[in-house]
Write an enzyme that holds these catalytic residues in place. Structure first.
Site: not given
Ligand code: HEM
Ligand code: NAG
Length: 316
Positions: A162, A92, A70, A237, A74, A68, A60, A244, A64, A192-193, A72
């Site tokens: 987003p 964040n 690119g 999940d 930041s 923002v 993640r 997976d 992130h 989000h897997t 870099d």
């Molecule tokens: C499509 C738009 C996306 C939205 C709206 C979104 C939103 C979120 C939110 C709200 C959380 C949980 C934050 C919290 O409760 O503190 C999260 C966690 C996470 N996101 Fe996304 N996300 C998006 C795309 C992505 C992408 C593109 C990736 C990576 C390729 C990603 C990887 C992750 C991972 C791995 C977690 C879990 C982090 C952890 O357990 O520490 N997400 N995301």
């Protein structure tokens, strides 16, 4: 005639430089520090072994960072008198983590290389890939040579990251601004897997949504009350430490945790791809790797832009 020849020669030389020195390459550190990538992998593997969620957190961070201005580095900068850290942005704050592991990687890489060689932005890109691999996902060749920024912007992070409440058109538009298409959106959401979310973020969906499996909503409400428990965690999940296709299988069953997750399978243009990924791990693996490279290419600073930070938390 001679001057035309000289002009053409210089034009081609410049083009050659532009494609070698000013674009990312998987071989960027091969000669200057061949020990760098193995060192990153070693520390990521140990960190993920200690705590599997760390793989999710590191993946993640790269996302992130890249969205923002690119990729870099930041996101890693702490506040100064000149700017507020991106760590305080809505998406964040109290949420992104893994900075201690990044510090540890930076220290170790600079030690094995003998001097500050690998940018913090590149460390995030490699750590994201190594995390995915450590948890059973695909591998890919990480393009390298990113330079670190000297500044950060909380306001920009607030405006471009987003949010979990977005519907499909909003998500498509958000990714489009980064040069990413609908396929990238669906594949990368497959990140989000891995990992977890806080009750605060998914409460509204589990109490109010209609496009949700009632049994799943009930299950989630058990650890996410209407009031209080904001920091309680739930996995995206059933297998949050395994890369997976369960995330997509879940969406097909209306068991997406966030509004933005279920938006990908809600009668819109991305339904078909979600269903494909849910039953075809190879298709997901292939597209995820491809889209990670594309995300890693967002607006890279290269050549003489920026610098290689000594400490990922502050500009030199
Ligand atoms: C499509 C738009 C996306 C939205 C709206 C979104 C939103 C979120 C939110 C709200 C959380 C949980 C934050 C919290 O409760 O503190 C999260 C966690 C996470 N996101 Fe996304 N996300 C998006 C795309 C992505 C992408 C593109 C990736 C990576 C390729 C990603 C990887 C992750 C991972 C791995 C977690 C879990 C982090 C952890 O357990 O520490 N997400 N995301
Ligand atoms: C459900 O939606 C209503 C109306 O938008 C809102 O006021 C309420 O806070 C929501 N409930 C939860 C638990 O989020």
């Amino acid at each position: 005639m001679a001057s035309l020849r000289t002009f053409l020669l210089h034009a081609f030389l410049w083009l050659g430089l532009a494609t070698t020195a000013f674009s990312l390459s998987p071989k960027f550190y091969d000669r200057v520090c061949p020990q760098a990538l193995p060192a990153i992998r070693r520390i990521v593997k140990a960190a993920v072994h200690r705590e599997p969620r760390m793989g999710a957190s590191l993946l993640r961070l790269h996302f992130h960072d890249c969205f923002v201005n690119g990729c870099d580095g930041s996101l890693l900068l702490d506040s100064t008198s000149a700017f507020e850290t991106e760590k305080n942005a809505r998406g964040n704050l109290n949420s992104v983590r893994g900075f201690e592991v990044v510090d540890q990687i930076k220290a170790e890489v600079d030690r094995v290389c003998g001097r500050p060689t690998v940018s913090c932005a590149d460390i995030l890109a490699v750590a994201a890939r190594d995390s995915v691999v450590a948890l059973g996902g695909p591998t890919w060749k990480v393009r390298l040579g990113r330079r670190d920024s000297t500044t950060a912007s909380r306001a920009l992070a607030d405006s471009v990251l987003p949010s979990a409440s977005m519907d499909l058109p909003a998500l498509i538009e958000n990714f489009k601004k980064q040069g990413l298409n609908q396929r990238d959106l669906v594949a990368l959401s497959g990140g989000h897997t891995l990992g977890v979310s806080r009750c605060l973020i998914f409460r509204n969906r589990i109490y109010n949504a209609t496009n949700i499996d009632p049994a799943f909503a009930k299950e989630r409400r058990a650890t996410c009350p209407r009031t209080g428990g904001n920091a309680n965690l739930a996995p995206f999940d059933p297998t949050p430490a395994k890369f997976d296709t369960a995330y997509f299988k879940n969406l097909v069953k209306q068991r997406g945790l966030l509004t933005s997750d279920q938006a990908l399978l809600n009668g819109g243009s991305t339904d078909k791809l979600v269903k494909t990924y849910s039953s075809n791990p190879n298709a997901f693996w292939h597209d995820f790797a491809k889209s990670m490279i594309k995300m890693g290419n967002i607006k890279p600073s290269t050549g003489k832009q920026g610098h290689i930070r000594v400490n990922c938390r502050k500009a030199n």
